[in-house]
Scaffold this motif. Structure first.
Motif, short mmCIF file in Angstrom:
data_model
loop_
_atom_site.label_atom_id
_atom_site.label_comp_id
_atom_site.label_asym_id
_atom_site.label_seq_id
_atom_site.Cartn_x
_atom_site.Cartn_y
_atom_site.Cartn_z
N THR A 119 -8.39 0.25 -56.22
CA THR A 119 -8.10 1.21 -56.32
C THR A 119 -8.39 1.72 -57.44
N ALA A 141 -11.24 5.26 -54.93
CA ALA A 141 -11.03 3.86 -53.78
C ALA A 141 -12.46 2.81 -53.94
N CYS A 166 -5.41 8.32 -52.34
CA CYS A 166 -6.64 8.41 -53.78
C CYS A 166 -7.05 9.54 -53.28
#
Length: 284
Positions: A119, A141, A166
């Motif tokens: 991430t 990510a 994300c």
């Protein structure tokens, strides 16, 4: 429902367990960390189902219980864990990691079902005490995987990334990941540190604008962690740094020769490339 063992509860591992809890999705988390205080805090706040600060006492039971094993440590520690406990990880389990470099992890997991996750989020200060359920919100990510992982395995980790916040997830090779991270992350930290190490930095108070703060945001750095990441990715990072030095030298040469037209050309090229980059970003 997925059973996840999270190994390592610093900034990333701590933020992961908090974000999983905040997602409201069906994740059961068993956490392992050498810091007893981290485990106690996570248990007290109900972020984890179980926790242990002694790897040797719990690792076999935790790995058997897991659907996903997520290692959130420095690469050297991750490799030690993988190599030491590899025999306990069967191919019904997804072996994953949060490490900022992937090639060495990938090369040591070829006989396992590996789906790595990175991430693109962080803070200047690390540790569990600085972790946050919102750390990954709207971040990119990157997923890397080996041939033992099928589409469903990849989808499971992709869904996990989205569940923790994300917004965009891409799938890459370990090689491409490390090549690009050398530029997008590691080089940026070198640039920030270099500006802070400039002899004029301490004298700049009162003269600075927002651009100095923007360029030095990551100039406060975890030297232990980042020096290891740099060493694990030294070939790609050195190449990226060399290319950047060439770009700087183009400006220096134009200044030394007092060639305004070359300066304008370099700036106009920067404008064009940045606009192209923004257009591609907006399309995606």
């Amino acid at each position: 429902m997925s059973n996840i063992t999270v190994i390592g509860m610093g900034l990333m591992g701590g933020s992961l367990i908090k974000a999983l809890k905040a997602s409201g999705k069906n994740y059961n988390v068993w956490a392992i960390d050498t810091n007893k205080e981290n485990i106690d805090c996570a248990l007290k706040d109900n972020y984890i189902l179980k926790g242990e600060y002694d790897y040797n006492n719990i690792i076999e039971d935790a790995l058997k219980w897991s659907d996903i094993i997520m290692i959130c440590t420095l690469p050297s520690i991750a490799l030690d864990i993988i190599n030491k406990y590899k025999s306990l990880i069967d191919n019904n389990k997804i072996l994953s990691d949060f490490c900022g470099v992937k090639t060495d992890i990938f090369n040591n997991t070829k006989d396992k079902k590996y789906v790595g996750l990175h991430t693109m989020a962080g803070k200047e200060k690390g540790g569990y005490s600085n972790s946050s359920e919102n750390l990954f919100k709207n971040s990119n990510a990157i997923i890397t995987h080996n041939e033992n992982a099928n589409e469903n395995d990849i989808k499971i980790i992709e869904n996990l990334a989205k569940d923790i916040g994300c917004s965009k997830v891409i799938v890459s090779t370990a090689k491409k990941h490390d090549e690009m991270i050398a530029f997008t992350s590691q080089l940026m930290h070198i640039v920030a540190c270099s500006i802070v190490n400039h002899k004029s930095f301490l004298e700049s108070l009162g003269y600075e604008g927002n651009s100095l703060g923007d360029h030095t945001r990551v100039g406060t750095i975890d030297a232990n962690m980042w020096s290891e990441l740099f060493m694990f990715n030294s070939e790609y990072l050195s190449d990226s740094l060399g290319q950047y030095i060439e770009c700087l030298n183009d400006f220096k040469d134009a200044l030394d020769s007092k060639d305004r037209e070359v300066l304008k050309k370099l700036m106009l090229n920067s404008n064009n490339v940045k606009n192209e980059w923004l257009n591609k970003k907006n399309v995606k």
